[in-house]
Design a protein around this motif. Structure first.
Motif, short mmCIF file in Angstrom:
data_model
loop_
_atom_site.label_atom_id
_atom_site.label_comp_id
_atom_site.label_asym_id
_atom_site.label_seq_id
_atom_site.Cartn_x
_atom_site.Cartn_y
_atom_site.Cartn_z
N MET A 1 0.85 -1.19 0.00
CA MET A 1 0.00 0.00 0.00
C MET A 1 0.89 1.25 0.00
O MET A 1 1.95 1.26 0.62
N THR A 2 0.43 2.27 -0.68
CA THR A 2 1.18 3.52 -0.77
C THR A 2 0.53 4.59 0.10
O THR A 2 -0.70 4.68 0.17
N ARG A 3 1.36 5.37 0.79
CA ARG A 3 0.85 6.56 1.46
C ARG A 3 1.85 7.70 1.26
O ARG A 3 2.97 7.65 1.77
N TYR A 4 1.42 8.70 0.52
CA TYR A 4 2.29 9.84 0.26
C TYR A 4 2.25 10.82 1.42
O TYR A 4 1.17 11.14 1.94
N VAL A 5 3.43 11.27 1.84
CA VAL A 5 3.54 12.24 2.93
C VAL A 5 4.55 13.31 2.53
O VAL A 5 5.33 13.14 1.59
N MET A 6 4.53 14.40 3.28
CA MET A 6 5.50 15.47 3.08
C MET A 6 6.33 15.62 4.35
O MET A 6 5.82 15.44 5.47
N VAL A 7 7.59 15.94 4.18
CA VAL A 7 8.51 16.15 5.30
C VAL A 7 9.12 17.53 5.15
O VAL A 7 9.63 17.89 4.08
N ALA A 8 9.08 18.32 6.22
CA ALA A 8 9.69 19.64 6.23
C ALA A 8 10.83 19.66 7.24
O ALA A 8 10.62 19.38 8.43
N ASP A 9 12.03 19.96 6.77
CA ASP A 9 13.19 20.04 7.65
C ASP A 9 13.28 21.46 8.19
O ASP A 9 13.73 22.38 7.50
N LEU A 10 12.82 21.65 9.42
CA LEU A 10 12.78 22.99 10.01
C LEU A 10 14.17 23.53 10.30
O LEU A 10 14.33 24.73 10.52
N ARG A 11 15.17 22.69 10.24
CA ARG A 11 16.54 23.14 10.44
C ARG A 11 17.07 23.83 9.19
O ARG A 11 18.08 24.54 9.24
N ARG A 12 16.39 23.61 8.07
CA ARG A 12 16.84 24.18 6.80
C ARG A 12 15.94 25.28 6.27
O ARG A 12 16.38 26.14 5.51
N CYS A 13 14.66 25.25 6.63
CA CYS A 13 13.71 26.23 6.10
C CYS A 13 14.12 27.63 6.53
O CYS A 13 14.36 27.90 7.71
N VAL A 14 14.20 28.55 5.55
CA VAL A 14 14.63 29.93 5.81
C VAL A 14 13.46 30.90 5.77
O VAL A 14 13.66 32.12 5.88
N GLY A 15 12.25 30.41 5.59
CA GLY A 15 11.08 31.27 5.60
C GLY A 15 10.96 32.16 4.39
O GLY A 15 10.35 33.24 4.45
N CYS A 16 11.49 31.74 3.26
CA CYS A 16 11.50 32.59 2.06
C CYS A 16 10.14 32.68 1.37
O CYS A 16 9.92 33.55 0.54
N GLN A 17 9.24 31.75 1.70
CA GLN A 17 7.89 31.71 1.12
C GLN A 17 7.87 31.34 -0.37
O GLN A 17 6.86 31.52 -1.05
N THR A 18 8.98 30.81 -0.88
CA THR A 18 9.00 30.40 -2.28
C THR A 18 7.98 29.29 -2.53
O THR A 18 7.33 29.24 -3.58
N CYS A 19 7.82 28.39 -1.57
CA CYS A 19 6.84 27.31 -1.72
C CYS A 19 5.43 27.87 -1.80
O CYS A 19 4.59 27.37 -2.57
N THR A 20 5.17 28.92 -1.04
CA THR A 20 3.86 29.57 -1.08
C THR A 20 3.61 30.18 -2.45
O THR A 20 2.53 30.03 -3.03
N ALA A 21 4.62 30.87 -2.97
CA ALA A 21 4.50 31.49 -4.29
C ALA A 21 4.32 30.44 -5.38
O ALA A 21 3.51 30.61 -6.30
N ALA A 22 5.08 29.34 -5.29
CA ALA A 22 4.98 28.28 -6.29
C ALA A 22 3.60 27.64 -6.27
O ALA A 22 3.03 27.33 -7.32
N CYS A 23 3.06 27.45 -5.09
CA CYS A 23 1.73 26.86 -4.95
C CYS A 23 0.69 27.78 -5.56
O CYS A 23 -0.19 27.33 -6.31
N ARG A 24 0.78 29.06 -5.26
CA ARG A 24 -0.21 30.01 -5.78
C ARG A 24 -0.13 30.11 -7.29
O ARG A 24 -1.14 30.21 -7.97
N HIS A 25 1.09 30.08 -7.83
CA HIS A 25 1.24 30.16 -9.27
C HIS A 25 0.72 28.89 -9.96
O HIS A 25 0.02 28.96 -10.97
N THR A 26 1.07 27.75 -9.39
CA THR A 26 0.66 26.47 -9.98
C THR A 26 -0.84 26.28 -9.95
O THR A 26 -1.44 25.79 -10.92
#
Length: 213
Positions: free
Chosen positions: A1-26
């Motif tokens: 069985m497959t279960r897709y998940v997301m992992v966020a490494d808080l030690r690396r995230c710089v808060g640039c919001q690029t993911c937010t922008a990419a999501c809104r554009h996509t």
């Protein structure tokens, strides 16, 4: 069985919001609607205080409370763990928004674009009247995953089959994959690093993990 998940490494995230922008554009979401957000939090005790940036959104729970309250069965959980919304049968009651402990649901009642009355090119291409008056949220870019898998690609490894927010992360903080596969990138990361999930005590079994020492 497959279960897709997301992992966020808080030690690396710089808060640039690029993911937010990419999501809104996509997804051409209207102003004020952010399926992928990054919140700024403080951790520690004075004077030893640090800032941490946490990507948040739909957690794609294994036991989603939003699905349990949906009277029209518009909210569903796929076999691969992705929680989706069928806009054709959603009645816009917003019960799911109230039930969601992660504030991941949005409802827009009229067309709204980033620059006023005229839609930008990507907004015009993706405008869908079915999204008005119904609940919307992150779906892990399910269409990309499905199209990629049909081509034999691996979600989380091949960009064409991976959510846009993950592909855009400049700090390599976001990761995606099949947690049921012990050889997958996410399974190895979670095994090797300390991690936690948001509101895990609620018993929703969220599919979004955070790495944090």
């Amino acid at each position: 069985m497959t279960r897709y998940v997301m992992v966020a490494d808080l030690r690396r995230c710089v808060g640039c919001q690029t993911c937010t922008a990419a999501c809104r554009h996509t997804n051409a979401t209207p102003p004020g609607v952010q399926w992928r957000r990054v919140i700024d939090v403080e951790v520690g005790e004075y004077p030893d205080v640090q800032r941490a940036f946490m990507p948040v959104g739909c957690m794609h729970c294994a036991d989603p409370p939003c699905m349990a309250v949906c009277p029209s069965t518009a909210t569903r959980k796929r076999d691969d763990g992705i929680v989706t919304i069928d806009w054709d049968i959603c009645i816009g009651c917003a019960y799911c928004a109230v039930a969601c402990p992660y504030q991941a649901r949005y409802k827009v009642d009229k067309a709204d674009f980033a620059y006023g009355a005229d839609a930008a090119e990507n907004e015009a291409e993706q405008y869908d009247p079915r999204k008005l008056g119904v609940s919307t949220k992150c779906n892990f870019c399910a269409d990309r995953i499905d199209e990629g898998c049909a081509k034999g690609l691996t979600p989380g490894v091949d960009p064409e089959a991976t959510p846009a927010c993950v592909n855009s992360c400049i700090a390599d903080a976001l990761h995606f994959g099949d947690i049921e596969d012990p050889k997958s990138n996410v399974s190895k990361m979670l095994k090797e690093h300390k991690n936690f999930r948001m509101h895990e005590d609620l018993g929703t079994d969220p599919g979004f993990y955070y790495l944090w020492d």
